[in-house]
Design an enzyme around this catalytic site. Sequence first.
Site, PDB file in Angstrom:
ATOM      1  N   HIS B  28       0.771  -1.327  -0.097  1.00 21.73           N
ATOM      2  CA  HIS B  28       0.013  -0.104   0.052  1.00 21.73           C
ATOM      3  C   HIS B  28       0.850   1.247   0.024  1.00 21.73           C
ATOM      4  CE1 HIS B  28      -2.674  -3.391   1.626  1.00 21.73           C
ATOM      5  NE2 HIS B  28      -3.559  -2.482   1.068  1.00 21.73           N
ATOM      6  N   SER B  31      -1.161   4.664   0.480  1.00 21.27           N
ATOM      7  CA  SER B  31      -1.675   5.070   1.917  1.00 21.27           C
ATOM      8  C   SER B  31      -0.394   5.662   2.738  1.00 21.27           C
ATOM      9  CB  SER B  31      -2.526   3.744   2.594  1.00 21.27           C
ATOM     10  OG  SER B  31      -3.470   3.481   1.692  1.00 21.27           O
ATOM     11  N   LEU B 116      -8.357  -3.024  11.178  1.00 19.74           N
ATOM     12  CA  LEU B 116      -8.751  -1.602  11.195  1.00 19.74           C
ATOM     13  C   LEU B 116      -9.483  -1.356  12.537  1.00 19.74           C
ATOM     14  CD1 LEU B 116      -9.124  -0.230   7.550  1.00 19.74           C
ATOM     15  CD2 LEU B 116      -7.152   0.127   9.228  1.00 19.74           C
ATOM     16  N   GLU B 355     -17.199  -4.168  24.914  1.00 20.09           N
ATOM     17  CA  GLU B 355     -16.209  -5.418  25.371  1.00 20.09           C
ATOM     18  C   GLU B 355     -15.205  -5.278  24.297  1.00 20.09           C
ATOM     19  OE1 GLU B 355     -19.576  -5.279  24.587  1.00 20.09           O
ATOM     20  OE2 GLU B 355     -20.435  -6.002  26.541  1.00 20.09           O
TER      21      GLU B 355
END
Lengths: 614, 614
Positions: B28, B31, B116, B355
């Site tokens: 990538h 990015s 992510l 959680e």
Amino acid sequence: MRYDELAELGQQLRVDAVRAAQAAGSGHPTSSMSAADLGAVLLAHHLRYDFARPAHPGNDRLILSKGHASPLLYALYRAAGVVDEEELLTFRRQGSRLEGHPTPRLPWVDVATGSLGQGLPVGVGMALAGKRLDRLPYRVWVLCGDSELAEGSVWEAVEHAGHEHLDNLTMIVDVNRLGQRGPTRLGWDLDTYAARLAAFGWHTVTVDGHDVAAVDAAYREATTARRRPTAVLARTRKGRGVAAVEDAEGRHGKPLPDAERAIEELGGVRSVQVGVALPVGSRPEETPKAAQVDWPRYELGEEVATRAAFGDALAALGSERDDVVVLDGEVGDSTKAGVFQEAHPDRYFECYIAEQQLVAAAVGMRARGHTPFAATFAAFLTRAHDFVRMAAVSGLGVQLCGSHAGVAIGEDGPSQMGLEDLAMMRAVHGSTVLHPCDAHQTAYLVRTMADLPGIGYLRTCRAPMPVLYGPGEQFPVGGCKTLRSGPDDKVTVIGAGTTVHEALRAADSLAVAGIAVRVIDLYSVKPVDEVALRTAAEETGCLLTVEDHRPEGGLGDAVAAVFADGRPQPRLVRLAVRTMPGSATLKEQLRTAGIDAEAIAAAVMLLTERAVTP
Amino acid sequence: MRYDELAELGQQLRVDAVRAAQAAGSGHPTSSMSAADLGAVLLAHHLRYDFARPAHPGNDRLILSKGHASPLLYALYRAAGVVDEEELLTFRRQGSRLEGHPTPRLPWVDVATGSLGQGLPVGVGMALAGKRLDRLPYRVWVLCGDSELAEGSVWEAVEHAGHEHLDNLTMIVDVNRLGQRGPTRLGWDLDTYAARLAAFGWHTVTVDGHDVAAVDAAYREATTARRRPTAVLARTRKGRGVAAVEDAEGRHGKPLPDAERAIEELGGVRSVQVGVALPVGSRPEETPKAAQVDWPRYELGEEVATRAAFGDALAALGSERDDVVVLDGEVGDSTKAGVFQEAHPDRYFECYIAEQQLVAAAVGMRARGHTPFAATFAAFLTRAHDFVRMAAVSGLGVQLCGSHAGVAIGEDGPSQMGLEDLAMMRAVHGSTVLHPCDAHQTAYLVRTMADLPGIGYLRTCRAPMPVLYGPGEQFPVGGCKTLRSGPDDKVTVIGAGTTVHEALRAADSLAVAGIAVRVIDLYSVKPVDEVALRTAAEETGCLLTVEDHRPEGGLGDAVAAVFADGRPQPRLVRLAVRTMPGSATLKEQLRTAGIDAEAIAAAVMLLTERAVTP
């Protein structure tokens, strides 16, 4: 209803919540009491719902996201005349429809709740369906607790709803400031809640949740807001109306200490009945379009990734059936769900990188009668595990596709590899788990999934693989394909997806060495083809499973489970991914994991040698 | 460094990202290029890190939450002088430390990223450790993408950090406006991002992410903000610096079309080296306190819930060891983790109903050397599945407790029942899965978990059960306990947790009928005691597993896997929860699921009859 009557109704709901919990000896009356006035005003003045026809397409939807406040919901049903006093007092008993947390065992409950933070995400799916699919003016009301706003899933939904301008969605937040074990982070700070929601594009109203006139006005405001969802933030008191428990800590999830006195304090048992408004607007009964569609065809031997075949099939299915909708987690170019978008943009929903919302929206659409397929990487479906679990509790048929399965993705490394997905999906109640190795097989299975009653899961792979089957071949759920078979087979090698091709390569090389093996393509991992496996076991005596997945919960376990019936068993061996992969090419990954053709051949050599000299 | 030198460094990082991706043939670069200036300024002017001593307690932490931009991270390491040119070009090759997404195979990477929305939640755990446990002035820097802000987990973390006033935490958001398959929801609307974060109590700075002077000032502002975490929202351009790809769609996750020309356009290869500032402050080496602690003792036959024993044991463990910390998901009164809070309030972390954040904070604390136990209902741990998976990729020992396992919780119904948790936890790489049936056993296992190298999972039950074992008994991981055994045993019944007690009851009633059965308490579900199971199989010929869990992925699969070694197998049968439970009492639930003593006895009768007349 006059406001004093609404207040009376609120008291009735409290009394009924207290009575239900008392009869059960457990439950959450105080959490019901804080929201009683919110529920009363909603039922009597704003909800449009034909209780005699829960399937009426124009009905508003009501989701009790704080599902533990089920006594309130059941009290509302009593006020609406569909649950009688006798049934109310069966709360939490075996066989009763009035479960500890609501489930669709009751015809007016669309989705099970009780895992907090799920009501709004699912409600967003319903509201999207209302606007973009059903095109009906129904409204989705979601009653949330304040504690559950700590769940990230709520904020995924808040963003989604704001972005999609869902003005047919109202979230009512019962801000009683007390969670299970003490105060929430924000207490009664309604302004901060409002600021957060406003920053995500919501209209907000703050209100005293026990002032029925104010609540009435707030709901009216919610129904008139345009191009924005509305949050009614209501300041309430847990256990409202009974001094012994009102706004007190340590009273969560317990019947009241003195129910008789509490009922007296609340003014005694009442039987106010509410005439609920009927839905406006309906939809003409449409016969679903069943178009004649040319399904994609591939050449034998052509290299096609199952993810690509999934995208093609989805687009064809969308042409064939109007009810099919597709949801993407911002990876539609990878999962190939994006192919559907090109063909049917109006039935494609971009959920961005928010997998809980992805699945929740699908659940909401399914509850409205559509047939959703939601797709992301297999690895990232783990994010939505609890939503899949709850969809199974709801008994809803939601179809999921997890792409980029296994180490076979290659260089991207373990964070992107679905290696636990079969374990996750097999353990879901009533699920169907499919893992194709071929383009036509993928297409057939996608078409089949659209009619599954429960959760369906399709596991696809990144890399192209040769087409093995012709376009006319059938692949029923619960079936398998025997790709190599002969009278002298010494071992049966069982694969799915990538490993089918490795198994075939192994069979070819073993044949050269004079060792015949049977090869089974176990594309239906749940249910498995018990008959075929048992026959293979009887005829070859030994089954070798090979999977691009962890050794636990996947293909190996699925095959072994067939033989857990008390009868004598065949010899079983399994190859699976037992190490933590790094980056490497596909070939290197399969080799390192010990699931390539060479590893299979070596295992068969070992097993057949042993078979010769036991 | 002068600003023009910083800009040069930014270009070097871009060039190196392009080179690495080019060498790999994937990755990538675009990015990485958007965040290059953000990285350059951080490394050269703000990060305090001793690259020669990654374990230095005073080091700042840097988490690349947008893990796909790994070429940027590796380029930064090259600039810091710890990765050379040769290694840079091994990116994504088998055996290279420079994986597709960063993992702790590199000594400067604390946690694996690539799924992510995990960097910030883990960073919050580290920042909490810095403030409340380590009490050191290190700063936690998290570099996020803009797309990943759609993940709810990010907002759980944002709320947690704001609430805890974590001014030692800086989130840098690389707002390049382009996700994988197109524009993000908000594009370059930095003000809306800022408004959202501000509403959660964050300090925000918006900046042009390619203006190194402005970025430098923004970071300085972040380090001086008090009692609030800071978000630096940087407007950037994906693929910055190369006209062919800059701010263009369709360029995600691919090497540049013409790398040679791109490198030229970026000014060619450079070798600027950065002298990174060393950490300030340290902590004196403390010898961990090893206090003499009286562990809780119970009477044989006394009724004690394993969740209660967990709470007691945790509190004792906290007295014995300073490194133990406990995290709660707003159910500490149910899981009994709250007992630890009373004894050690300074090492107890309330994470509210979130959680993902619960587990992520534990991961962050583990990465800082503490020994975290995180507890919630077993059912709700499914929310954190992806975080558990990634913690395993990181190789971190995080201890989890899931309470309220199985249908044995009774009236609350299926939404609250952990019925898939064993499947989930067994499939996690390197995990240890424990399911005690007794108070002393629970205590022993809790104490053991603190030294586990990988993920540990303790499954506890809601209801009290009789104490079976004395306080001196040992329960090693990978062991089991044979509770009934004799030379005439016809079947071995294998249970864990609740079902051990049902198995004992069944054995007693079968003994009256003259049928001897062996009973094994398989408290260690992963790893299992292969020797004991094989012995039992040889001696009794038939194994019957009984579990309060779905038939897939749990005890039955764990036992079957022992025998998947190509050798002849014993007869296996399994009892498990195959229906969707409703509300009912514990007794009714076990009966309906077919896993109570009566069901076990009936199964044994059937099996022994068959054994007599085959």
